[in-house]
Enzyme design. Structure first.
Site, PDB file in Angstrom:
ATOM      1  N   TRP A  31       0.855  -1.185   0.000  1.00 58.33           N
ATOM      2  CA  TRP A  31       0.000   0.000   0.000  1.00 58.33           C
ATOM      3  C   TRP A  31       0.892   1.236   0.000  1.00 58.33           C
ATOM      4  CZ3 TRP A  31       0.675   3.499   3.911  1.00 58.33           C
ATOM      5  CH2 TRP A  31       1.232   3.031   5.119  1.00 58.33           C
ATOM      6  N   GLU A  74       7.248   8.163  13.922  1.00 48.95           N
ATOM      7  CA  GLU A  74       7.484   7.513  12.633  1.00 48.95           C
ATOM      8  C   GLU A  74       8.378   8.369  11.738  1.00 48.95           C
ATOM      9  OE1 GLU A  74       6.539   4.530  11.822  1.00 48.95           O
ATOM     10  OE2 GLU A  74       4.996   4.038  13.289  1.00 48.95           O
ATOM     11  N   GLU A 112       8.682   1.278   6.437  1.00 48.52           N
ATOM     12  CA  GLU A 112       8.303   2.145   7.550  1.00 48.52           C
ATOM     13  C   GLU A 112       8.093   3.594   7.104  1.00 48.52           C
ATOM     14  OE1 GLU A 112       7.891   1.882  10.861  1.00 48.52           O
ATOM     15  OE2 GLU A 112       8.280  -0.232  11.194  1.00 48.52           O
ATOM     16  N   HIS A 115       4.645   5.182   6.771  1.00 51.78           N
ATOM     17  CA  HIS A 115       3.791   5.453   7.928  1.00 51.78           C
ATOM     18  C   HIS A 115       3.763   6.944   8.260  1.00 51.78           C
ATOM     19  CE1 HIS A 115       4.785   1.093   9.388  1.00 51.78           C
ATOM     20  NE2 HIS A 115       4.149   1.125   8.228  1.00 51.78           N
ATOM     21  N   GLU A 165       8.691  -2.599  18.077  1.00 53.83           N
ATOM     22  CA  GLU A 165       7.708  -2.910  17.026  1.00 53.83           C
ATOM     23  C   GLU A 165       6.382  -3.355  17.659  1.00 53.83           C
ATOM     24  OE1 GLU A 165       7.802  -2.257  13.964  1.00 53.83           O
ATOM     25  OE2 GLU A 165       9.886  -2.181  13.341  1.00 53.83           O
ATOM     26  N   THR A 168       4.659  -0.138  18.984  1.00 53.80           N
ATOM     27  CA  THR A 168       4.005   0.673  17.954  1.00 53.80           C
ATOM     28  C   THR A 168       2.790  -0.041  17.383  1.00 53.80           C
ATOM     29  OG1 THR A 168       5.649  -0.121  16.355  1.00 53.80           O
ATOM     30  CG2 THR A 168       6.028   2.043  17.330  1.00 53.80           C
ATOM     31  N   ASP A 197       1.531  -3.459   9.580  1.00 51.75           N
ATOM     32  CA  ASP A 197       2.950  -3.441   9.191  1.00 51.75           C
ATOM     33  C   ASP A 197       3.848  -3.668  10.402  1.00 51.75           C
ATOM     34  OD1 ASP A 197       2.711  -3.027   6.476  1.00 51.75           O
ATOM     35  OD2 ASP A 197       3.511  -0.991   6.482  1.00 51.75           O
ATOM     36  N   GLU A 198       3.535  -2.959  11.491  1.00 54.72           N
ATOM     37  CA  GLU A 198       4.357  -3.071  12.696  1.00 54.72           C
ATOM     38  C   GLU A 198       4.331  -4.501  13.240  1.00 54.72           C
ATOM     39  OE1 GLU A 198       6.132  -0.686  12.872  1.00 54.72           O
ATOM     40  OE2 GLU A 198       5.181   1.264  13.058  1.00 54.72           O
ATOM     41  N   HIS A 201       6.659  -6.582  11.175  1.00 58.41           N
ATOM     42  CA  HIS A 201       8.049  -6.281  11.528  1.00 58.41           C
ATOM     43  C   HIS A 201       8.410  -6.857  12.903  1.00 58.41           C
ATOM     44  CE1 HIS A 201       7.626  -2.590   8.682  1.00 58.41           C
ATOM     45  NE2 HIS A 201       7.886  -3.694   8.025  1.00 58.41           N
TER      46      HIS A 201
END
Length: 334
Positions: A31, A74, A112, A115, A165, A168, A197-198, A201
């Site tokens: 995305w 971020e 990252e 974000h 991670e 967040t 996403d976090e 990760h």
């Protein structure tokens, strides 16, 4: 680090390729911020911005302070990549190294980076915040760097990133929940996809530490105890807007009060990682390693007891209000 420890990471290059790089997403399937924002090339752009602003009206100043703080965290990404590239045995030696560790760091940074871009643009369009003060805060923070106390040691570095991670992931997940409760479903979607996403990760970094426990349980549990004795400092703990010397503490107090990130979450993350890495079941440790094991396993309960006492003391103190430059110096209770 001793040369033999550095060799551990060099020997794991193929493992990293098979276990870390597969957790990255190809750019073409990722995305991008523009997927969630009003389309500037569209004839309906101004109507879309107007709709965005209408949705934002239901969100509180407290919410915006926390969202700004999350966004600034971020946006300080250059600092985090710099920190990872201090770590012995895994750093990107040339800036374009083809080791799996270096490829991971650059690609993780690229993932990252979206974000902060997305949250920054959303906040800009909302009209609810003072973007110049926010931009100054970002510049101050990147200029200040950070001190995660990782000492160029990848054991400490990957323990730190595992914790962060997950932190967040929790924070963005809670801002998504609150946005949904107040009717801003688009912002809820934005915060939710960042949280996902976090989480991915987090999976990568916890896998690294899991592998270290497999190869070097004694050294890894000692590193975990060392990291927790120093306490995990949040990445943006040096944030400053040119006015408030205690900005991070004030932002954190608001996040605690509205339930976005709390002291309970800190203890919960440690408890999760202790379970994820099966710390209690480690065997064959040295005497020092067993002491570290006992310390780490007992720490979540200790943190919770200390927090309960701190909360009890806080209730006895008179609440104070402070101005936040990010919201045009309006005051909030901290």
């Amino acid at each position: 680090m001793p040369p033999e420890k550095i060799e551990i990471f060099k020997s794991l290059n193929d493992w990293a390729e098979k276990n870390l790089l597969v957790l990255l997403k190809p750019v073409e399937s990722c995305w991008q911020p523009n997927d969630f924002l009003p389309a500037p090339e569209s004839e309906g752009f101004y109507d879309q911005v107007k709709e965005l602003r209408e949705r934002c009206k239901e969100l509180s100043d407290e919410y915006f302070v926390v969202l700004v703080g999350d966004m600034i965290t971020e946006e300080a990404l250059p600092t985090y990549q710099t920190m990872l590239n201090t770590l012995d045995g895994v750093r990107d030696e040339t800036g374009a190294s083809l080791t799996s560790w270096a490829i991971w760091t650059r690609a993780w940074t690229a993932e990252e980076n979206r974000h902060g871009d997305l949250l920054n643009k959303y906040l800009y369009l909302s009209g609810r915040v003072d973007m110049k003060q926010i931009e100054k805060t970002i510049q101050y923070l990147i200029g200040s760097g950070m001190d995660p106390k990782t000492e160029n040691n990848p054991y400490l570095g990957f323990i730190y990133t595992s914790f962060q991670e997950r932190a967040t992931f929790i924070s963005h997940g809670n801002t998504a929940r609150l946005a949904k409760e107040h009717g801003d479903l688009k912002l809820a979607q934005i915060c939710g996809i960042i949280a996902s996403d976090e989480k991915r990760h987090e999976t990568a970094y916890t896998k690294i530490v899991e592998k270290l426990f497999e190869i070097d349980p004694d050294g890894t549990v000692l590193a975990l105890a060392d990291m927790m004795k120093k306490k995990i400092s949040m990445p943006a703990h040096l944030m400053f807007d040119g006015q408030d010397d205690n900005l991070f503490e004030h932002y954190s107090a608001v996040a605690q009060r509205i339930g976005v990130y709390t002291a309970k979450d800190y203890a919960d993350i440690l408890e999760f990682l202790v379970g994820r890495w099966n710390i209690e079941k480690l065997t064959g440790l040295s005497g020092e390693g067993r002491s570290a094991q006992d310390f780490v396993c007992g720490l979540p309960a200790r943190i919770r007891r200390l927090e309960e006492r701190a909360q009890a003391r806080a209730k006895q103190l008179q609440a104070s209000s402070v101005p936040f430059s990010w919201i045009f110096d309006r005051k909030l209770t901290v």
